[in-house]
Design an enzyme around this catalytic site. Structure first.
Site, PDB file in Angstrom:
ATOM      1  N   ASN A 131      11.683   0.434   0.915  1.00 41.14           N
ATOM      2  CA  ASN A 131      10.587   1.351   1.248  1.00 41.14           C
ATOM      3  C   ASN A 131       9.843   0.972   2.533  1.00 41.14           C
ATOM      4  O   ASN A 131       9.290   1.853   3.187  1.00 41.14           O
ATOM      5  CB  ASN A 131       9.600   1.390   0.066  1.00 41.14           C
ATOM      6  CG  ASN A 131       8.279   1.996   0.455  1.00 41.14           C
ATOM      7  OD1 ASN A 131       8.141   3.214   0.550  1.00 41.14           O
ATOM      8  ND2 ASN A 131       7.276   1.152   0.723  1.00 41.14           N
ATOM      9  N   ARG A 137       0.857  -1.209   0.000  1.00 47.34           N
ATOM     10  CA  ARG A 137       0.000   0.000   0.000  1.00 47.34           C
ATOM     11  C   ARG A 137       0.882   1.244   0.000  1.00 47.34           C
ATOM     12  O   ARG A 137       2.113   1.139  -0.026  1.00 47.34           O
ATOM     13  CB  ARG A 137      -0.916  -0.012   1.223  1.00 47.34           C
ATOM     14  CG  ARG A 137      -0.142   0.176   2.511  1.00 47.34           C
ATOM     15  CD  ARG A 137      -1.061   0.199   3.718  1.00 47.34           C
ATOM     16  NE  ARG A 137      -0.349   0.757   4.853  1.00 47.34           N
ATOM     17  CZ  ARG A 137      -0.731   0.642   6.113  1.00 47.34           C
ATOM     18  NH1 ARG A 137      -1.823  -0.021   6.399  1.00 47.34           N
ATOM     19  NH2 ARG A 137      -0.026   1.188   7.073  1.00 47.34           N
ATOM     20  N   TYR A 170      11.931   6.814  15.229  1.00 45.78           N
ATOM     21  CA  TYR A 170      11.799   6.907  13.762  1.00 45.78           C
ATOM     22  C   TYR A 170      12.942   7.751  13.184  1.00 45.78           C
ATOM     23  O   TYR A 170      13.564   7.371  12.193  1.00 45.78           O
ATOM     24  CB  TYR A 170      10.438   7.534  13.453  1.00 45.78           C
ATOM     25  CG  TYR A 170      10.074   7.629  11.988  1.00 45.78           C
ATOM     26  CD1 TYR A 170       9.610   6.517  11.298  1.00 45.78           C
ATOM     27  CD2 TYR A 170      10.166   8.845  11.311  1.00 45.78           C
ATOM     28  CE1 TYR A 170       9.247   6.611   9.961  1.00 45.78           C
ATOM     29  CE2 TYR A 170       9.808   8.947   9.983  1.00 45.78           C
ATOM     30  CZ  TYR A 170       9.351   7.826   9.307  1.00 45.78           C
ATOM     31  OH  TYR A 170       9.008   7.917   7.984  1.00 45.78           O
ATOM     32  N   LYS A 200      15.796   6.536  10.510  1.00 50.42           N
ATOM     33  CA  LYS A 200      15.891   7.156   9.176  1.00 50.42           C
ATOM     34  C   LYS A 200      17.226   7.880   8.991  1.00 50.42           C
ATOM     35  O   LYS A 200      17.726   7.994   7.866  1.00 50.42           O
ATOM     36  CB  LYS A 200      14.710   8.111   8.960  1.00 50.42           C
ATOM     37  CG  LYS A 200      13.362   7.399   8.893  1.00 50.42           C
ATOM     38  CD  LYS A 200      13.283   6.430   7.712  1.00 50.42           C
ATOM     39  CE  LYS A 200      11.906   5.842   7.501  1.00 50.42           C
ATOM     40  NZ  LYS A 200      11.840   4.925   6.364  1.00 50.42           N
TER      41      LYS A 200
HETATM   42  P1  NAP Z   1       2.397   2.755   4.863  1.00 51.13           P
HETATM   43  O1  NAP Z   1       1.234   3.266   4.097  1.00 51.13           O
HETATM   44  O2  NAP Z   1       2.230   2.439   6.312  1.00 51.13           O
HETATM   45  O3  NAP Z   1       3.007   1.501   4.084  1.00 51.13           O
HETATM   46  C1  NAP Z   1       4.120   0.808   4.577  1.00 51.13           C
HETATM   47  C2  NAP Z   1       4.081  -0.609   4.048  1.00 51.13           C
HETATM   48  O4  NAP Z   1       5.215  -1.303   4.600  1.00 51.13           O
HETATM   49  C3  NAP Z   1       2.824  -1.356   4.495  1.00 51.13           C
HETATM   50  O5  NAP Z   1       2.245  -2.031   3.416  1.00 51.13           O
HETATM   51  C4  NAP Z   1       3.363  -2.307   5.539  1.00 51.13           C
HETATM   52  O6  NAP Z   1       2.676  -3.539   5.620  1.00 51.13           O
HETATM   53  C5  NAP Z   1       4.766  -2.556   5.053  1.00 51.13           C
HETATM   54  N1  NAP Z   1       5.595  -3.098   6.130  1.00 51.13           N
HETATM   55  C6  NAP Z   1       5.603  -2.703   7.436  1.00 51.13           C
HETATM   56  N2  NAP Z   1       6.461  -3.442   8.130  1.00 51.13           N
HETATM   57  C7  NAP Z   1       6.997  -4.345   7.275  1.00 51.13           C
HETATM   58  C8  NAP Z   1       7.931  -5.406   7.430  1.00 51.13           C
HETATM   59  N3  NAP Z   1       8.487  -5.676   8.617  1.00 51.13           N
HETATM   60  N4  NAP Z   1       8.244  -6.151   6.341  1.00 51.13           N
HETATM   61  C9  NAP Z   1       7.679  -5.898   5.132  1.00 51.13           C
HETATM   62  N5  NAP Z   1       6.787  -4.897   4.942  1.00 51.13           N
HETATM   63  C10 NAP Z   1       6.439  -4.139   6.004  1.00 51.13           C
HETATM   64  O7  NAP Z   1       3.597   3.816   4.804  1.00 51.13           O
HETATM   65  P2  NAP Z   1       3.999   4.874   3.676  1.00 51.13           P
HETATM   66  O8  NAP Z   1       3.530   6.195   4.131  1.00 51.13           O
HETATM   67  O9  NAP Z   1       3.663   4.373   2.327  1.00 51.13           O
HETATM   68  O10 NAP Z   1       5.581   4.863   3.889  1.00 51.13           O
HETATM   69  C11 NAP Z   1       6.482   4.168   3.044  1.00 51.13           C
HETATM   70  C12 NAP Z   1       7.907   4.585   3.409  1.00 51.13           C
HETATM   71  O11 NAP Z   1       8.040   6.001   3.272  1.00 51.13           O
HETATM   72  C13 NAP Z   1       8.275   4.266   4.862  1.00 51.13           C
HETATM   73  O12 NAP Z   1       9.620   3.862   4.936  1.00 51.13           O
HETATM   74  C14 NAP Z   1       8.075   5.601   5.562  1.00 51.13           C
HETATM   75  O13 NAP Z   1       8.849   5.702   6.715  1.00 51.13           O
HETATM   76  C15 NAP Z   1       8.547   6.545   4.468  1.00 51.13           C
HETATM   77  N6  NAP Z   1       8.064   7.913   4.616  1.00 51.13           N
HETATM   78  C16 NAP Z   1       6.723   8.186   4.571  1.00 51.13           C
HETATM   79  C17 NAP Z   1       6.296   9.506   4.725  1.00 51.13           C
HETATM   80  C18 NAP Z   1       4.852   9.877   4.659  1.00 51.13           C
HETATM   81  O14 NAP Z   1       4.561  11.069   4.873  1.00 51.13           O
HETATM   82  N7  NAP Z   1       3.933   8.982   4.386  1.00 51.13           N
HETATM   83  C19 NAP Z   1       7.242  10.529   4.933  1.00 51.13           C
HETATM   84  C20 NAP Z   1       8.592  10.204   4.970  1.00 51.13           C
HETATM   85  C21 NAP Z   1       8.989   8.892   4.807  1.00 51.13           C
HETATM   86  P3  NAP Z   1       1.443  -3.742   6.647  1.00 51.13           P
HETATM   87  O15 NAP Z   1       0.283  -3.098   5.946  1.00 51.13           O
HETATM   88  O16 NAP Z   1       1.313  -5.201   6.795  1.00 51.13           O
HETATM   89  O17 NAP Z   1       1.847  -3.052   7.908  1.00 51.13           O
END
Ligand code: NAP
Length: 243
Positions: free
Chosen positions: A86, A12, A151, A155
């Site tokens: 990611n 997702r 976090y 990071k």
């Molecule tokens: P998200 O919607 O929570 O998606 C993260 C995905 O990673 C989920 O599908 C989750 O699966 C999966 N995941 C979690 N733990 C895992 C594990 N141990 N092994 C394999 N997969 C795992 O988050 P997002 O916002 O798309 O974020 C993606 C990346 O961008 C992350 O590294 C986040 O820190 C970074 N980021 C995001 C933002 C933001 O504003 N959204 C900003 C800066 C950085 P489940 O559904 O099963 O938990």
């Protein structure tokens, strides 16, 4: 022959969108997530682009699981050309109230996973003498963020790992870069309170959240031919959050 890209956390949010974009770019995709059902949905949409997509559900914080997954991807696809680290989680809290459990969990999923995947994938890429690794860090890793002690630590470590690996792997034709998103609309940021969201918007020069396709576009560039001479860099994509 089509190139192969691995995307972790592709069930997702940002990871799923990166998977669609790299599929549209013509990569075959090896998709990882904890959630096998969500992953299957992403794979189905990727296949609409006429490429091969396969699912590798696994916990990327496990070194053994990553070793097995990378071996299986190599056997299935023949080459590994791009790795996008990611997958990530948050367990936010102030330092004074943070449990050891939440510190260890976030570091394991966000930081150790990057070691796990890079170690096994770089072995394949070194033999190929080519590859791109793109690590998803965060503005919190660059600048810190109150309430995200664990976090931010995870990071920031990803940035150190990116620069070290870029120095170790550059001579083998492997480029390693990190991206540092600001606030992107995904299930991760949907969890913030309305007050938190309003306070954040006020700080962003462009006065809006980023979108997942904007992140995917940057990853596409870093995986593509136009970025061949970029390595060891951290590219912030935050709408001017920190200028
Ligand atoms: P998200 O919607 O929570 O998606 C993260 C995905 O990673 C989920 O599908 C989750 O699966 C999966 N995941 C979690 N733990 C895992 C594990 N141990 N092994 C394999 N997969 C795992 O988050 P997002 O916002 O798309 O974020 C993606 C990346 O961008 C992350 O590294 C986040 O820190 C970074 N980021 C995001 C933002 C933001 O504003 N959204 C900003 C800066 C950085 P489940 O559904 O099963 O938990």
């Amino acid at each position: 022959m089509r190139k192969t890209a691995i995307i972790t956390g592709a069930g997702r949010g940002i990871g799923a969108e990166i998977a669609y974009r790299l599929s549209a770019d013509g990569f075959n995709v090896a998709l990882n997530d904890l959630n096998a059902e969500a992953l299957a949905e992403t794979a189905m949409k990727c296949k609409d682009f006429g490429i091969t997509a396969a699912c590798f559900p696994a916990d990327v914080s496990s070194h053994d699981a990553c070793e097995k997954m990378v071996k299986s991807i190599k056997e299935n696809f023949g080459t590994i050309d791009v790795l996008v680290n990611n997958a990530g989680i948050t367990r936010d809290g102030l330092l004074a109230r943070m449990s050891e459990e939440n510190y260890d969990l976030v570091v394991a999923v966000n930081q150790k996973s990057v070691f796990n995947m890079m170690k096994h994938v770089s072995a394949v890429m070194m033999k190929q003498r080519s590859g791109r690794i793109i690590n998803v860090s965060s503005v919190a890793g660059l600048h810190g963020n109150a309430g995200q002690f664990n976090y931010s630590a995870s990071k920031a470590a990803v940035i150190g790992m990116t620069k070290s690996a870029a120095k170790e792997l550059g001579a083998r034709g492997i480029a390693v870069n990190a991206i540092a998103p600001g606030f992107i609309q995904t299930p991760m940021t949907d969890a913030l309170t309305d007050e938190q969201k309003a306070a954040i918007l006020n700080l962003i020069a462009m006065k809006r959240y980023g979108t997942v396709d904007e992140i995917a576009g940057l990853v596409s560039f870093l995986a593509g031919k136009d970025s061949a001479y970029i390595t060891g860099q951290v590219i912030e994509i935050s709408g001017g959050l920190t200028i």
